[in-house]
Design a protein around this motif. Structure first.
Motif, PDB file in Angstrom:
ATOM      1  N   ASP A 139      13.758 -26.006  14.062  1.00  0.00           N
ATOM      2  CA  ASP A 139      13.591 -24.574  13.781  1.00  0.00           C
ATOM      3  C   ASP A 139      13.318 -23.740  15.033  1.00  0.00           C
ATOM      4  OD1 ASP A 139      11.953 -24.892  10.512  1.00  0.00           O
ATOM      5  OD2 ASP A 139      14.063 -24.934  11.115  1.00  0.00           O
ATOM      6  N   SER A 140      12.571 -24.301  15.960  1.00  0.00           N
ATOM      7  CA  SER A 140      12.142 -23.507  17.114  1.00  0.00           C
ATOM      8  C   SER A 140      13.283 -23.149  18.065  1.00  0.00           C
ATOM      9  CB  SER A 140      11.044 -24.243  17.888  1.00  0.00           C
ATOM     10  OG  SER A 140      11.513 -25.464  18.382  1.00  0.00           O
ATOM     11  N   VAL A 141      14.433 -23.798  17.939  1.00  0.00           N
ATOM     12  CA  VAL A 141      15.541 -23.495  18.851  1.00  0.00           C
ATOM     13  C   VAL A 141      16.720 -22.835  18.142  1.00  0.00           C
ATOM     14  CG1 VAL A 141      14.850 -25.485  20.244  1.00  0.00           C
ATOM     15  CG2 VAL A 141      16.799 -25.694  18.685  1.00  0.00           C
ATOM     16  N   LYS A 142      16.655 -22.722  16.829  1.00  0.00           N
ATOM     17  CA  LYS A 142      17.760 -22.116  16.091  1.00  0.00           C
ATOM     18  C   LYS A 142      18.009 -20.698  16.572  1.00  0.00           C
ATOM     19  CE  LYS A 142      17.377 -24.735  11.789  1.00  0.00           C
ATOM     20  NZ  LYS A 142      16.980 -24.708  10.354  1.00  0.00           N
ATOM     21  N   GLY A 143      19.281 -20.384  16.775  1.00  0.00           N
ATOM     22  CA  GLY A 143      19.656 -19.060  17.255  1.00  0.00           C
ATOM     23  C   GLY A 143      19.618 -18.927  18.764  1.00  0.00           C
ATOM     24  N   ARG A 144      19.041 -19.896  19.455  1.00  0.00           N
ATOM     25  CA  ARG A 144      18.965 -19.855  20.921  1.00  0.00           C
ATOM     26  C   ARG A 144      19.752 -20.987  21.576  1.00  0.00           C
ATOM     27  NH1 ARG A 144      14.307 -20.662  23.428  1.00  0.00           N
ATOM     28  NH2 ARG A 144      13.409 -22.007  21.807  1.00  0.00           N
ATOM     29  N   PHE A 145      19.776 -22.152  20.947  1.00  0.00           N
ATOM     30  CA  PHE A 145      20.458 -23.325  21.493  1.00  0.00           C
ATOM     31  C   PHE A 145      21.742 -23.584  20.702  1.00  0.00           C
ATOM     32  CE2 PHE A 145      16.566 -25.824  23.326  1.00  0.00           C
ATOM     33  CZ  PHE A 145      16.167 -24.687  23.998  1.00  0.00           C
ATOM     34  N   THR A 146      22.758 -24.073  21.405  1.00  0.00           N
ATOM     35  CA  THR A 146      24.007 -24.463  20.764  1.00  0.00           C
ATOM     36  C   THR A 146      24.434 -25.824  21.296  1.00  0.00           C
ATOM     37  OG1 THR A 146      24.706 -22.151  20.570  1.00  0.00           O
ATOM     38  CG2 THR A 146      26.403 -23.850  20.312  1.00  0.00           C
ATOM     39  N   ILE A 147      24.641 -26.768  20.385  1.00  0.00           N
ATOM     40  CA  ILE A 147      25.132 -28.096  20.771  1.00  0.00           C
ATOM     41  C   ILE A 147      26.627 -28.141  20.518  1.00  0.00           C
ATOM     42  CG2 ILE A 147      24.644 -29.135  18.510  1.00  0.00           C
ATOM     43  CD1 ILE A 147      23.837 -31.703  20.043  1.00  0.00           C
ATOM     44  N   SER A 148      27.353 -28.790  21.425  1.00  0.00           N
ATOM     45  CA  SER A 148      28.805 -28.905  21.280  1.00  0.00           C
ATOM     46  C   SER A 148      29.258 -30.216  21.916  1.00  0.00           C
ATOM     47  CB  SER A 148      29.512 -27.714  21.940  1.00  0.00           C
ATOM     48  OG  SER A 148      29.236 -27.683  23.332  1.00  0.00           O
TER      49      SER A 148
END
Length: 117
Positions: free
Chosen positions: A61-70
């Motif tokens: 939850d703490s990284v949602k909207g800020r981090f993107t994994i690909s």
């Protein structure tokens, strides 16, 4: 022996961005899921983000909207784009891969991320 090599860590000011890379030593299709974990000083290692072989992603939850994994299948690589970093994101970031067969989990050596306020 499977190897995972992380890179891309560093020192950044709050609000900045970093892109972490994890290169696998064999085909990424040999793994069900590749995860990023992180460990802050004096704390337990915690899950940060995951991407499956079907490219389903999940985040703490703490990284949602800020981090993107690909992932880039041709390069056997997984990336973690980290934006709007905050000091609580400081820690060692580890790549983790769960093999399909034999069922084993592999870890990289980690890359340090430091976010200054």
């Amino acid at each position: 022996q499977v190897q995972l090599v992380e890179s891309g860590g560093g020192l950044v000011q709050a609000g900045g961005s970093l892109r972490l890379s994890c290169v696998l030593s064999e085909s990424i299709f040999n793994f069900n899921v590749v995860n990023w974990y992180r460990q802050a000083p004096g704390k337990w290692r915690e899950f940060a983000a995951a991407i499956t072989s079907g490219e389903t992603t999940s985040y703490t939850d703490s990284v949602k909207g800020r981090f993107t994994i690909s992932r880039d299948n041709a390069k056997n690589s997984v990336y973690l784009q980290m934006n709007n970093l905050v000091p609580d994101d400081t820690g060692v970031y580890y790549c983790n891969a769960e093999a399909i067969y034999p069922r084993r989990t592999y870890w990289g050596q980690g890359t340090q991320v430091t976010v200054s306020s």
